[in-house]
Design a protein around this motif. Structure first.
Motif, PDB file in Angstrom:
ATOM      1  N   THR A  88      28.577  -2.031 -21.475  1.00 48.33           N
ATOM      2  CA  THR A  88      27.590  -0.874 -21.153  1.00 48.33           C
ATOM      3  C   THR A  88      26.716  -1.488 -19.739  1.00 48.33           C
ATOM      4  N   GLN A  89      27.156  -2.344 -19.204  1.00 50.71           N
ATOM      5  CA  GLN A  89      26.591  -2.552 -17.933  1.00 50.71           C
ATOM      6  C   GLN A  89      27.411  -2.885 -16.644  1.00 50.71           C
ATOM      7  N   ASP A  90      26.885  -2.841 -15.429  1.00 54.70           N
ATOM      8  CA  ASP A  90      27.917  -3.099 -14.306  1.00 54.70           C
ATOM      9  C   ASP A  90      27.841  -4.479 -14.094  1.00 54.70           C
ATOM     10  N   LEU A  91      29.545  -4.898 -14.115  1.00 53.33           N
ATOM     11  CA  LEU A  91      29.570  -6.408 -14.062  1.00 53.33           C
ATOM     12  C   LEU A  91      30.428  -6.593 -12.770  1.00 53.33           C
ATOM     13  N   THR A  92      30.126  -5.813 -11.764  1.00 51.47           N
ATOM     14  CA  THR A  92      30.838  -5.733 -10.434  1.00 51.47           C
ATOM     15  C   THR A  92      30.269  -7.244  -9.437  1.00 51.47           C
ATOM     16  N   GLY A  93      31.194  -7.987  -9.223  1.00 52.33           N
ATOM     17  CA  GLY A  93      31.081  -9.220  -8.675  1.00 52.33           C
ATOM     18  C   GLY A  93      30.365 -10.222  -9.532  1.00 52.33           C
ATOM     19  N   ARG A  94      30.380 -10.094 -10.697  1.00 48.83           N
ATOM     20  CA  ARG A  94      29.795 -11.266 -11.717  1.00 48.83           C
ATOM     21  C   ARG A  94      30.776 -12.328 -12.080  1.00 48.83           C
ATOM     22  N   THR A  95      30.279 -13.454 -12.473  1.00 52.33           N
ATOM     23  CA  THR A  95      31.176 -14.391 -13.385  1.00 52.33           C
ATOM     24  C   THR A  95      30.985 -14.097 -14.579  1.00 52.33           C
ATOM     25  N   VAL A  96      32.024 -13.530 -15.463  1.00 47.49           N
ATOM     26  CA  VAL A  96      31.829 -13.482 -17.003  1.00 47.49           C
ATOM     27  C   VAL A  96      32.646 -14.419 -17.781  1.00 47.49           C
ATOM     28  N   VAL A  97      31.932 -14.851 -18.537  1.00 50.09           N
ATOM     29  CA  VAL A  97      32.513 -15.760 -19.561  1.00 50.09           C
ATOM     30  C   VAL A  97      32.714 -14.981 -21.166  1.00 50.09           C
ATOM     31  N   ILE A  98      33.652 -14.908 -21.468  1.00 48.54           N
ATOM     32  CA  ILE A  98      34.048 -14.215 -22.783  1.00 48.54           C
ATOM     33  C   ILE A  98      33.514 -15.391 -23.953  1.00 48.54           C
ATOM     34  N   LEU A  99      32.801 -15.068 -24.884  1.00 46.45           N
ATOM     35  CA  LEU A  99      32.617 -15.942 -25.958  1.00 46.45           C
ATOM     36  C   LEU A  99      33.161 -15.471 -27.262  1.00 46.45           C
ATOM     37  N   GLU A 100      34.161 -16.001 -27.601  1.00 49.14           N
ATOM     38  CA  GLU A 100      35.087 -15.649 -28.887  1.00 49.14           C
ATOM     39  C   GLU A 100      34.705 -16.714 -29.953  1.00 49.14           C
ATOM     40  N   ASP A 101      34.787 -16.292 -31.222  1.00 49.55           N
ATOM     41  CA  ASP A 101      34.419 -16.970 -32.316  1.00 49.55           C
ATOM     42  C   ASP A 101      35.823 -17.857 -32.483  1.00 49.55           C
ATOM     43  N   ILE A 102      36.942 -17.032 -32.582  1.00 51.17           N
ATOM     44  CA  ILE A 102      38.176 -17.517 -32.860  1.00 51.17           C
ATOM     45  C   ILE A 102      39.457 -16.656 -32.242  1.00 51.17           C
ATOM     46  N   ILE A 103      40.550 -17.390 -31.866  1.00 49.86           N
ATOM     47  CA  ILE A 103      41.454 -16.883 -31.018  1.00 49.86           C
ATOM     48  C   ILE A 103      42.616 -17.169 -31.951  1.00 49.86           C
ATOM     49  N   ASP A 104      43.348 -16.051 -32.541  1.00 50.04           N
ATOM     50  CA  ASP A 104      44.171 -16.423 -33.708  1.00 50.04           C
ATOM     51  C   ASP A 104      45.651 -15.642 -32.905  1.00 50.04           C
ATOM     52  N   SER A 105      45.873 -14.586 -33.346  1.00 44.50           N
ATOM     53  CA  SER A 105      47.125 -13.896 -32.669  1.00 44.50           C
ATOM     54  C   SER A 105      47.088 -13.811 -31.253  1.00 44.50           C
ATOM     55  N   GLY A 106      45.702 -13.491 -30.753  1.00 47.01           N
ATOM     56  CA  GLY A 106      45.696 -13.350 -29.391  1.00 47.01           C
ATOM     57  C   GLY A 106      45.598 -11.562 -28.897  1.00 47.01           C
ATOM     58  N   LYS A 107      45.577 -11.060 -30.105  1.00 47.13           N
ATOM     59  CA  LYS A 107      45.710  -9.452 -29.716  1.00 47.13           C
ATOM     60  C   LYS A 107      44.387  -8.837 -29.486  1.00 47.13           C
ATOM     61  N   THR A 108      43.260  -9.421 -29.892  1.00 46.90           N
ATOM     62  CA  THR A 108      42.031  -9.094 -29.420  1.00 46.90           C
ATOM     63  C   THR A 108      41.585  -9.547 -28.210  1.00 46.90           C
ATOM     64  N   LEU A 109      42.454 -10.817 -27.626  1.00 45.75           N
ATOM     65  CA  LEU A 109      42.150 -11.367 -26.297  1.00 45.75           C
ATOM     66  C   LEU A 109      42.855 -10.401 -25.370  1.00 45.75           C
ATOM     67  N   ALA A 110      43.856  -9.823 -25.897  1.00 50.87           N
ATOM     68  CA  ALA A 110      44.722  -8.768 -25.063  1.00 50.87           C
ATOM     69  C   ALA A 110      44.151  -7.517 -24.691  1.00 50.87           C
ATOM     70  N   GLU A 111      43.145  -7.212 -25.754  1.00 53.60           N
ATOM     71  CA  GLU A 111      42.395  -6.051 -25.713  1.00 53.60           C
ATOM     72  C   GLU A 111      41.189  -6.370 -24.668  1.00 53.60           C
ATOM     73  N   VAL A 112      40.687  -7.614 -24.758  1.00 49.61           N
ATOM     74  CA  VAL A 112      39.581  -7.860 -23.753  1.00 49.61           C
ATOM     75  C   VAL A 112      40.080  -7.866 -22.403  1.00 49.61           C
ATOM     76  N   TYR A 113      41.100  -8.331 -22.054  1.00 46.92           N
ATOM     77  CA  TYR A 113      41.743  -8.037 -20.687  1.00 46.92           C
ATOM     78  C   TYR A 113      42.119  -6.695 -20.378  1.00 46.92           C
ATOM     79  N   ARG A 114      42.539  -5.697 -21.173  1.00 50.63           N
ATOM     80  CA  ARG A 114      42.606  -4.478 -20.802  1.00 50.63           C
ATOM     81  C   ARG A 114      41.215  -3.661 -20.426  1.00 50.63           C
ATOM     82  N   ILE A 115      40.202  -4.237 -21.310  1.00 49.73           N
ATOM     83  CA  ILE A 115      38.989  -3.795 -20.943  1.00 49.73           C
ATOM     84  C   ILE A 115      38.511  -4.285 -19.580  1.00 49.73           C
ATOM     85  N   PHE A 116      38.782  -5.394 -19.181  1.00 50.54           N
ATOM     86  CA  PHE A 116      38.172  -5.981 -18.132  1.00 50.54           C
ATOM     87  C   PHE A 116      38.960  -5.545 -16.800  1.00 50.54           C
TER      88      PHE A 116
END
Ligand code: IMP
Ligand code: MG
Length: 369
Positions: A88-116
């Motif tokens: 919901t905000q402009d992240l151009t040029g920023r250092t972004v750190v994703i905070l996940e509670d748990i990574i299991d199969s990695g599907k959610t993470l794949a979606e995160v990469y798609r979003i970014f």
């Protein structure tokens, strides 16, 4: 232990340990980022607690935001990940750190990469509090992992099972076997143990494990353990406890979805009682009670002599032999009575009366366990 919906979970990672893990991640990430003002992106819902504790500990200025994804249904990761709230905000040029509670199969993470993918961020780093390496099927790099855990379902500290369990400050793990009532049943010869075991197994959906039957079954079917046991018996030696325990373990595993077990004929010694405790422990379970049917000696002698008239069993016909068997029973069970009494698990039940009356008394005990 806690119960959520239909399932039981056992303590796994304490509040203090979770706190230490979070602190360690904060230290590592703060050291790496130096004076950059990062944007921490928590993945809702699971990471709300982690994200909150993380940024409270973070020693330098930072921004926090959330995206909301959902992939889990009950205990299973689903194919389809829903993006409920995106960036919901402009992240151009920023250092972004994703905070996940748990990574299991990695599907959610794949979606995160798609979003970014289309965001022109300077750097994208992944930090996950928990990681299940055995379940992970992707090859995205995980920059920061708080703790690797076995591939078992956990709850607490933000993580849920069908909506429940998020509020706990510590983490629980799904029990390998669900709630079971396990009973060691004792009774002198003639006490009606077999009859009662049959009623109880019906009434409570328990599996009756008679050690004698288990031995005969394994030997008759020439299982590896049966052959091993037989090799000792043929030499006139006692079968080592380890072999017996392994056979019982196989029975328990065969019936993993039972409500519990009635052990009959085992344990007979302190060492065996300890082995049985260890076995049940390894299944995230326990022995709940030793129940002994108590019948006066004179009544037993009469009952057995009566049975001897029709059963044809020679050891039921001789009063001397009968008295000896009864004495032997008391000599042997005295030790176990002490063992289970010390744990508050010994229950003596009056074994004189009609079959129904005795079943009632036994149920009275089992219902309180
Ligand atoms: P993945 O997409 O399979 O990597 O799963 C990640 C998401 O599934 C997490 O963000 C959680 O919401 C959920 N999840 C994975 N494992 C567990 C677990 O053991 N307990 C609760 N939720 C879990
Ligand atoms: Mg999540």
């Amino acid at each position: 232990m806690i119960k959520l919906h239909d399932l039981y979970f056992k303590p796994f990672i304490s509040e203090q340990e979770v706190d230490d893990i979070v602190q360690k991640m904060v230290d590592e990430i703060a050291a790496d980022l130096g004076d950059v003002v990062p944007v921490f992106v928590g993945i809702l819902n699971g990471s709300f607690m982690f994200t909150s504790d993380f940024v409270k500990k973070y020693p330098k200025p930072c921004e926090v935001t959330f995206i909301k994804l959902a992939s889990y249904e009950g205990l299973k990761s689903t194919e389809d990940i829903q993006r409920l709230i995106g960036i919901t905000q402009d992240l151009t040029g920023r250092t972004v750190v994703i905070l996940e509670d748990i990574i299991d199969s990695g599907k959610t993470l794949a979606e995160v990469y798609r979003i970014f993918k289309n965001e022109k961020v300077k750097e994208l780093k992944i930090a996950t509090l928990f990681f299940k390496p055995e379940a992970y099927k992707k090859d995205f790099k995980l920059h920061y992992v708080g703790r690797e855990i076995p591939n078992k379902f956990i709850v607490g500290y933000g993580l849920d099972y069908d909506g429940l369990g998020r509020e706990y400050p510590e983490v629980f793990q799904l029990k390998t076997t669900q709630h079971m009532t396990n009973i060691v049943l004792f009774g002198p010869p003639g006490a009606g143990k077999g009859t009662q075991a049959n009623f109880l197994k019906e009434k409570y959906n328990l599996v009756h494990i008679s050690t004698g039957d288990v031995f005969r079954f394994n030997i008759k079917n020439e299982t590896a353990l049966g052959m091993l046991a037989k090799s000792y018996m043929d030499k006139g030696d006692l079968v080592p406890d380890k072999v017996t325990i392994d056979m019982l373990n196989a029975e328990v595993e065969k019936n993993a979805d039972a409500n519990g077990f009635i052990f009959d004929g085992f344990p007979r010694t302190n060492a065996q009682a300890e082995s049985l405790d260890n076995l049940m422990n390894s299944k995230d379970s326990q022995i709940n009670a030793m129940i002994a049917l108590e019948v006066d000696d004179e009544i037993l002698v009469q009952r057995l002599l009566e049975r001897g008239k029709t059963s044809g069993r020679p050891d039921d016909a001789d009063e001397g032999i009968i008295r000896n068997r009864i004495k032997e029973y008391y000599d042997k069970t005295a030790i176990l009575k002490d063992y289970y009494s010390a744990q508050g698990k010994y229950y003596g039940v009056d074994g004189v009366g009609s079959i129904e009356e005795i079943t009632q008394r036994l149920s009275g005990v089992i219902d309180t366990l």
